[in-house]
Design an enzyme around this catalytic site. Structure first.
Site, PDB file in Angstrom:
ATOM      1  N   GLY A   8      27.975  72.509  41.256  1.00 57.62           N
ATOM      2  CA  GLY A   8      28.663  72.980  40.070  1.00 57.62           C
ATOM      3  C   GLY A   8      28.617  74.491  39.997  1.00 57.62           C
ATOM      4  N   GLY A  11      31.286  76.489  37.872  1.00 58.76           N
ATOM      5  CA  GLY A  11      31.411  76.231  36.438  1.00 58.76           C
ATOM      6  C   GLY A  11      30.672  77.275  35.620  1.00 58.76           C
ATOM      7  N   LYS A  12      30.741  77.135  34.300  1.00 62.81           N
ATOM      8  CA  LYS A  12      30.095  78.103  33.418  1.00 62.81           C
ATOM      9  C   LYS A  12      28.591  78.176  33.670  1.00 62.81           C
ATOM     10  CE  LYS A  12      33.417  77.919  29.592  1.00 62.81           C
ATOM     11  NZ  LYS A  12      33.605  77.596  28.149  1.00 62.81           N
ATOM     12  N   MET A  13      27.937  77.015  33.754  1.00 63.09           N
ATOM     13  CA  MET A  13      26.508  77.015  33.990  1.00 63.09           C
ATOM     14  C   MET A  13      26.197  77.524  35.382  1.00 63.09           C
ATOM     15  SD  MET A  13      24.991  76.366  31.270  1.00 63.09           S
ATOM     16  CE  MET A  13      23.438  76.555  32.127  1.00 63.09           C
ATOM     17  N   THR A  89      24.812  65.916  32.055  1.00 63.84           N
ATOM     18  CA  THR A  89      24.738  64.922  30.988  1.00 63.84           C
ATOM     19  C   THR A  89      25.850  63.886  31.172  1.00 63.84           C
ATOM     20  OG1 THR A  89      26.147  66.232  29.518  1.00 63.84           O
ATOM     21  CG2 THR A  89      23.771  66.584  29.382  1.00 63.84           C
ATOM     22  N   ASN A 113      18.299  67.949  28.435  1.00 65.52           N
ATOM     23  CA  ASN A 113      18.397  69.300  27.875  1.00 65.52           C
ATOM     24  C   ASN A 113      17.345  70.157  28.552  1.00 65.52           C
ATOM     25  OD1 ASN A 113      17.882  71.632  26.005  1.00 65.52           O
ATOM     26  ND2 ASN A 113      19.490  70.615  24.828  1.00 65.52           N
ATOM     27  N   HIS A 144      28.274  70.498  18.502  1.00 69.25           N
ATOM     28  CA  HIS A 144      28.673  71.180  19.728  1.00 69.25           C
ATOM     29  C   HIS A 144      30.107  71.683  19.621  1.00 69.25           C
ATOM     30  CE1 HIS A 144      25.117  69.130  21.410  1.00 69.25           C
ATOM     31  NE2 HIS A 144      25.128  70.086  22.322  1.00 69.25           N
ATOM     32  N   HIS A 145      30.504  72.469  20.592  1.00 67.92           N
ATOM     33  CA  HIS A 145      31.845  73.059  20.655  1.00 67.92           C
ATOM     34  C   HIS A 145      32.927  71.988  20.793  1.00 67.92           C
ATOM     35  CE1 HIS A 145      31.738  72.275  25.024  1.00 67.92           C
ATOM     36  NE2 HIS A 145      30.480  72.660  24.931  1.00 67.92           N
ATOM     37  N   LYS A 148      33.502  69.749  24.181  1.00 69.75           N
ATOM     38  CA  LYS A 148      32.532  68.778  24.687  1.00 69.75           C
ATOM     39  C   LYS A 148      33.126  67.380  24.641  1.00 69.75           C
ATOM     40  CE  LYS A 148      27.689  67.313  24.258  1.00 69.75           C
ATOM     41  NZ  LYS A 148      27.418  67.524  25.696  1.00 69.75           N
TER      42      LYS A 148
END
Length: 251
Positions: A8, A11-13, A89, A113, A144-145, A148
Protein backbone atom coordinates in the site's frame (compact mmCIF):
# COMPACT_ATOMS: atom_id res chain seq x y z
CA UNK A 1 18.52 -1.71 10.66
CA UNK A 2 15.03 -3.16 10.08
CA UNK A 3 14.31 -3.71 6.38
CA UNK A 4 10.65 -3.18 5.47
CA UNK A 5 8.38 -4.19 2.59
CA UNK A 6 5.53 -1.67 2.51
CA UNK A 7 2.23 -2.88 1.02
CA UNK A 8 0.00 0.00 0.00
CA UNK A 9 3.03 2.23 -0.53
CA UNK A 10 1.25 4.64 -2.90
CA UNK A 11 -1.75 5.28 -0.64
CA UNK A 12 -2.10 8.02 1.95
CA UNK A 13 -0.77 5.87 4.78
CA UNK A 14 1.99 4.60 2.51
CA UNK A 15 3.18 8.17 1.92
CA UNK A 16 3.10 8.93 5.66
CA UNK A 17 5.12 5.79 6.45
CA UNK A 18 7.60 6.48 3.66
CA UNK A 19 8.23 9.98 5.00
CA UNK A 20 8.50 8.81 8.59
CA UNK A 21 10.95 6.01 7.80
CA UNK A 22 13.14 8.42 5.81
CA UNK A 23 13.59 10.42 9.02
CA UNK A 24 14.58 7.43 11.16
CA UNK A 25 17.91 5.64 11.49
CA UNK A 26 16.67 2.27 12.76
CA UNK A 27 14.73 1.15 9.68
CA UNK A 28 14.45 1.47 5.90
CA UNK A 29 11.94 0.54 3.19
CA UNK A 30 13.54 -1.82 0.68
CA UNK A 31 10.47 -2.38 -1.53
CA UNK A 32 6.86 -1.32 -1.93
CA UNK A 33 3.74 -3.00 -3.25
CA UNK A 34 0.79 -1.17 -4.78
CA UNK A 35 -1.55 -1.65 -7.74
CA UNK A 36 -1.01 2.00 -8.64
CA UNK A 37 2.77 1.88 -9.09
CA UNK A 38 2.58 4.77 -11.55
CA UNK A 39 1.99 7.00 -8.52
CA UNK A 40 5.26 5.88 -6.93
CA UNK A 41 7.55 8.82 -6.11
CA UNK A 42 9.82 7.27 -3.47
CA UNK A 43 13.32 5.98 -4.22
CA UNK A 44 12.66 2.33 -3.36
CA UNK A 45 11.31 -0.07 -6.06
CA UNK A 46 7.54 -0.75 -6.19
CA UNK A 47 5.71 -3.78 -7.55
CA UNK A 48 2.09 -4.53 -8.35
CA UNK A 49 2.20 -7.88 -6.53
CA UNK A 50 4.10 -8.97 -3.44
CA UNK A 51 5.27 -12.18 -5.10
CA UNK A 52 7.34 -10.01 -7.46
CA UNK A 53 9.45 -8.65 -4.59
CA UNK A 54 13.00 -10.04 -4.58
CA UNK A 55 14.56 -7.66 -2.04
CA UNK A 56 15.54 -9.21 1.30
CA UNK A 57 13.40 -7.86 4.15
CA UNK A 58 12.93 -8.34 7.89
CA UNK A 59 9.24 -7.37 8.15
CA UNK A 60 6.17 -6.51 6.09
CA UNK A 61 3.88 -3.57 6.86
CA UNK A 62 0.45 -3.81 5.23
CA UNK A 63 -1.76 -0.75 4.81
CA UNK A 64 -3.42 -1.90 1.58
CA UNK A 65 -6.66 -3.87 1.17
CA UNK A 66 -8.17 -6.93 2.89
CA UNK A 67 -7.97 -8.91 -0.37
CA UNK A 68 -4.16 -8.97 -0.07
CA UNK A 69 -4.13 -10.80 3.26
CA UNK A 70 -3.69 -14.31 1.84
CA UNK A 71 -0.91 -13.36 -0.63
CA UNK A 72 0.96 -11.53 2.15
CA UNK A 73 0.72 -14.46 4.55
CA UNK A 74 1.86 -16.89 1.83
CA UNK A 75 4.80 -14.67 0.86
CA UNK A 76 5.87 -14.25 4.48
CA UNK A 77 5.76 -18.02 5.03
CA UNK A 78 7.72 -18.77 1.85
CA UNK A 79 10.45 -16.35 2.92
CA UNK A 80 11.06 -18.22 6.15
CA UNK A 81 8.47 -16.59 8.35
CA UNK A 82 8.98 -12.86 7.88
CA UNK A 83 6.94 -10.99 10.51
CA UNK A 84 3.86 -9.25 9.09
CA UNK A 85 2.43 -6.09 10.65
CA UNK A 86 -1.20 -6.05 9.49
CA UNK A 87 -2.78 -2.60 9.75
CA UNK A 88 -5.57 -2.99 7.18
CA UNK A 89 -9.15 -2.77 8.45
CA UNK A 90 -12.25 -4.50 7.10
CA UNK A 91 -11.17 -8.13 7.50
CA UNK A 92 -14.01 -10.65 7.52
CA UNK A 93 -14.40 -13.13 10.35
CA UNK A 94 -12.91 -15.78 8.06
CA UNK A 95 -9.86 -13.61 7.35
CA UNK A 96 -9.35 -12.91 11.04
CA UNK A 97 -9.44 -16.66 11.62
CA UNK A 98 -6.93 -17.10 8.78
CA UNK A 99 -4.37 -14.69 10.26
CA UNK A 100 -4.89 -16.16 13.72
CA UNK A 101 -4.21 -19.63 12.33
CA UNK A 102 -1.12 -18.34 10.51
CA UNK A 103 0.24 -16.91 13.78
CA UNK A 104 0.72 -20.47 15.05
CA UNK A 105 3.70 -20.82 12.71
CA UNK A 106 4.45 -17.18 11.77
CA UNK A 107 5.00 -13.92 13.70
CA UNK A 108 1.89 -11.80 13.08
CA UNK A 109 1.20 -8.34 14.50
CA UNK A 110 -2.45 -7.38 14.11
CA UNK A 111 -4.26 -4.34 15.44
CA UNK A 112 -7.34 -2.61 14.07
CA UNK A 113 -5.86 0.68 15.26
CA UNK A 114 -2.15 1.48 15.38
CA UNK A 115 -2.50 4.42 17.80
CA UNK A 116 -0.87 4.02 21.22
CA UNK A 117 -3.52 6.38 22.60
CA UNK A 118 -6.44 4.27 21.40
CA UNK A 119 -4.87 1.15 22.84
CA UNK A 120 -4.43 2.93 26.17
CA UNK A 121 -8.14 3.88 26.04
CA UNK A 122 -8.91 0.20 25.38
CA UNK A 123 -7.11 -0.87 28.55
CA UNK A 124 -8.80 1.89 30.58
CA UNK A 125 -12.22 0.87 29.20
CA UNK A 126 -11.67 -2.73 30.22
CA UNK A 127 -10.73 -1.61 33.72
CA UNK A 128 -13.84 0.60 33.91
CA UNK A 129 -16.10 -2.23 32.73
CA UNK A 130 -14.75 -4.50 35.45
CA UNK A 131 -15.24 -1.88 38.17
CA UNK A 132 -18.66 -0.61 37.05
CA UNK A 133 -20.18 -4.00 36.20
CA UNK A 134 -23.71 -4.27 34.86
CA UNK A 135 -24.89 -1.16 36.71
CA UNK A 136 -23.69 0.96 33.76
CA UNK A 137 -24.84 0.73 30.15
CA UNK A 138 -22.08 0.86 27.55
CA UNK A 139 -22.31 2.72 24.24
CA UNK A 140 -19.56 3.31 21.66
CA UNK A 141 -19.65 6.23 19.21
CA UNK A 142 -17.15 6.46 16.35
CA UNK A 143 -16.74 9.31 13.86
CA UNK A 144 -14.79 9.27 10.59
CA UNK A 145 -14.46 11.16 7.30
CA UNK A 146 -17.06 10.83 4.55
CA UNK A 147 -14.79 8.66 2.38
CA UNK A 148 -14.57 5.77 4.85
CA UNK A 149 -16.30 2.69 3.44
CA UNK A 150 -16.65 0.29 6.37
CA UNK A 151 -18.92 0.90 9.34
CA UNK A 152 -18.65 0.49 12.21
CA UNK A 153 -14.92 1.13 12.28
CA UNK A 154 -12.51 -1.64 13.09
CA UNK A 155 -11.47 0.33 16.16
CA UNK A 156 -15.05 0.49 17.46
CA UNK A 157 -15.32 -3.28 17.09
CA UNK A 158 -11.92 -3.72 18.76
CA UNK A 159 -13.17 -1.69 21.73
CA UNK A 160 -16.43 -3.63 21.84
CA UNK A 161 -14.63 -6.98 21.75
CA UNK A 162 -12.31 -5.89 24.57
CA UNK A 163 -15.27 -4.78 26.70
CA UNK A 164 -17.19 -7.97 25.98
CA UNK A 165 -14.18 -10.04 27.09
CA UNK A 166 -14.36 -8.68 30.65
CA UNK A 167 -18.15 -8.59 31.09
CA UNK A 168 -20.09 -11.33 32.84
CA UNK A 169 -22.51 -13.27 30.67
CA UNK A 170 -23.37 -12.90 27.00
CA UNK A 171 -22.90 -9.57 25.21
CA UNK A 172 -24.95 -8.40 22.22
CA UNK A 173 -23.81 -5.70 19.82
CA UNK A 174 -26.62 -3.33 18.87
CA UNK A 175 -26.02 -1.39 15.63
CA UNK A 176 -29.46 -0.27 14.56
CA UNK A 177 -31.83 0.83 17.29
CA UNK A 178 -34.47 2.30 14.99
CA UNK A 179 -35.42 -1.27 14.02
CA UNK A 180 -35.97 -2.20 17.67
CA UNK A 181 -39.18 -1.33 19.54
CA UNK A 182 -38.12 -2.36 23.02
CA UNK A 183 -36.20 -1.17 26.04
CA UNK A 184 -32.45 -1.48 26.13
CA UNK A 185 -31.14 -4.74 27.57
CA UNK A 186 -28.25 -4.91 30.02
CA UNK A 187 -26.38 -7.33 27.75
CA UNK A 188 -26.13 -4.78 24.93
CA UNK A 189 -23.21 -2.68 23.78
CA UNK A 190 -24.49 -0.02 21.41
CA UNK A 191 -22.19 0.86 18.49
CA UNK A 192 -22.89 4.00 16.45
CA UNK A 193 -21.18 5.41 13.34
CA UNK A 194 -20.92 9.00 12.14
CA UNK A 195 -19.51 9.83 8.68
CA UNK A 196 -18.77 13.39 7.64
CA UNK A 197 -16.23 15.89 6.38
CA UNK A 198 -12.57 15.15 6.98
CA UNK A 199 -12.77 13.69 10.51
CA UNK A 200 -9.64 11.56 10.89
CA UNK A 201 -11.03 9.41 13.67
CA UNK A 202 -12.85 9.96 16.96
CA UNK A 203 -13.98 7.30 19.42
CA UNK A 204 -15.99 7.54 22.63
CA UNK A 205 -16.82 4.83 25.13
CA UNK A 206 -19.77 5.93 27.24
CA UNK A 207 -20.62 4.31 30.58
CA UNK A 208 -24.10 5.52 31.53
CA UNK A 209 -25.34 4.76 35.04
CA UNK A 210 -27.93 6.13 37.44
CA UNK A 211 -27.42 9.89 37.66
CA UNK A 212 -23.84 9.79 36.31
CA UNK A 213 -22.04 9.28 33.00
CA UNK A 214 -18.38 8.41 32.47
CA UNK A 215 -16.86 8.97 29.01
CA UNK A 216 -13.49 7.85 27.67
CA UNK A 217 -12.58 9.51 24.39
CA UNK A 218 -9.80 9.69 21.83
CA UNK A 219 -9.41 12.06 18.89
CA UNK A 220 -6.89 11.49 16.12
CA UNK A 221 -5.68 14.78 14.66
CA UNK A 222 -3.69 13.24 11.80
CA UNK A 223 -3.18 9.86 10.18
CA UNK A 224 0.52 10.31 10.88
CA UNK A 225 0.03 8.86 14.36
CA UNK A 226 -1.02 5.54 12.77
CA UNK A 227 2.20 5.57 10.72
CA UNK A 228 4.25 6.02 13.89
CA UNK A 229 2.52 3.04 15.49
CA UNK A 230 3.02 0.85 12.42
CA UNK A 231 6.73 1.62 12.11
CA UNK A 232 7.29 1.13 15.84
CA UNK A 233 5.52 -2.22 15.55
CA UNK A 234 7.67 -3.20 12.56
CA UNK A 235 10.91 -2.48 14.43
CA UNK A 236 9.55 -4.34 17.46
CA UNK A 237 8.59 -7.38 15.37
CA UNK A 238 11.95 -7.78 13.61
CA UNK A 239 13.37 -11.12 14.69
CA UNK A 240 10.29 -12.18 16.67
CA UNK A 241 9.12 -15.80 16.69
CA UNK A 242 5.67 -17.20 15.81
CA UNK A 243 2.71 -15.76 17.66
CA UNK A 244 -0.09 -13.20 17.48
CA UNK A 245 1.09 -9.80 18.72
CA UNK A 246 -0.83 -6.55 19.15
CA UNK A 247 -0.42 -2.99 20.42
CA UNK A 248 -0.61 -4.11 24.06
CA UNK A 249 3.02 -5.16 23.62
CA UNK A 250 3.95 -1.53 22.95
CA UNK A 251 1.66 0.28 25.40
Amino acid sequence: MTRIILCGCCGKMGHFITQLVSERTDCEIVAGVDLNVNAQTASYPAYTSIDQVTEVADVIIDFSHPSLLTPILHYAAEKGGIPAVLCTTGYTAEQTAELTKASETQPIFYSRNMSLGINLILELAKKAAKVLGDQFDIEIVEKHHNQKIDAPSGTALMLADALASVRDGETQYMYDRHAQRKKREKSEIGIHSVRGGTIVGEHEVIFAGNNEVITLSHSAQSKELFAVGAVNAAVFMSGKGPGLYDMSALV
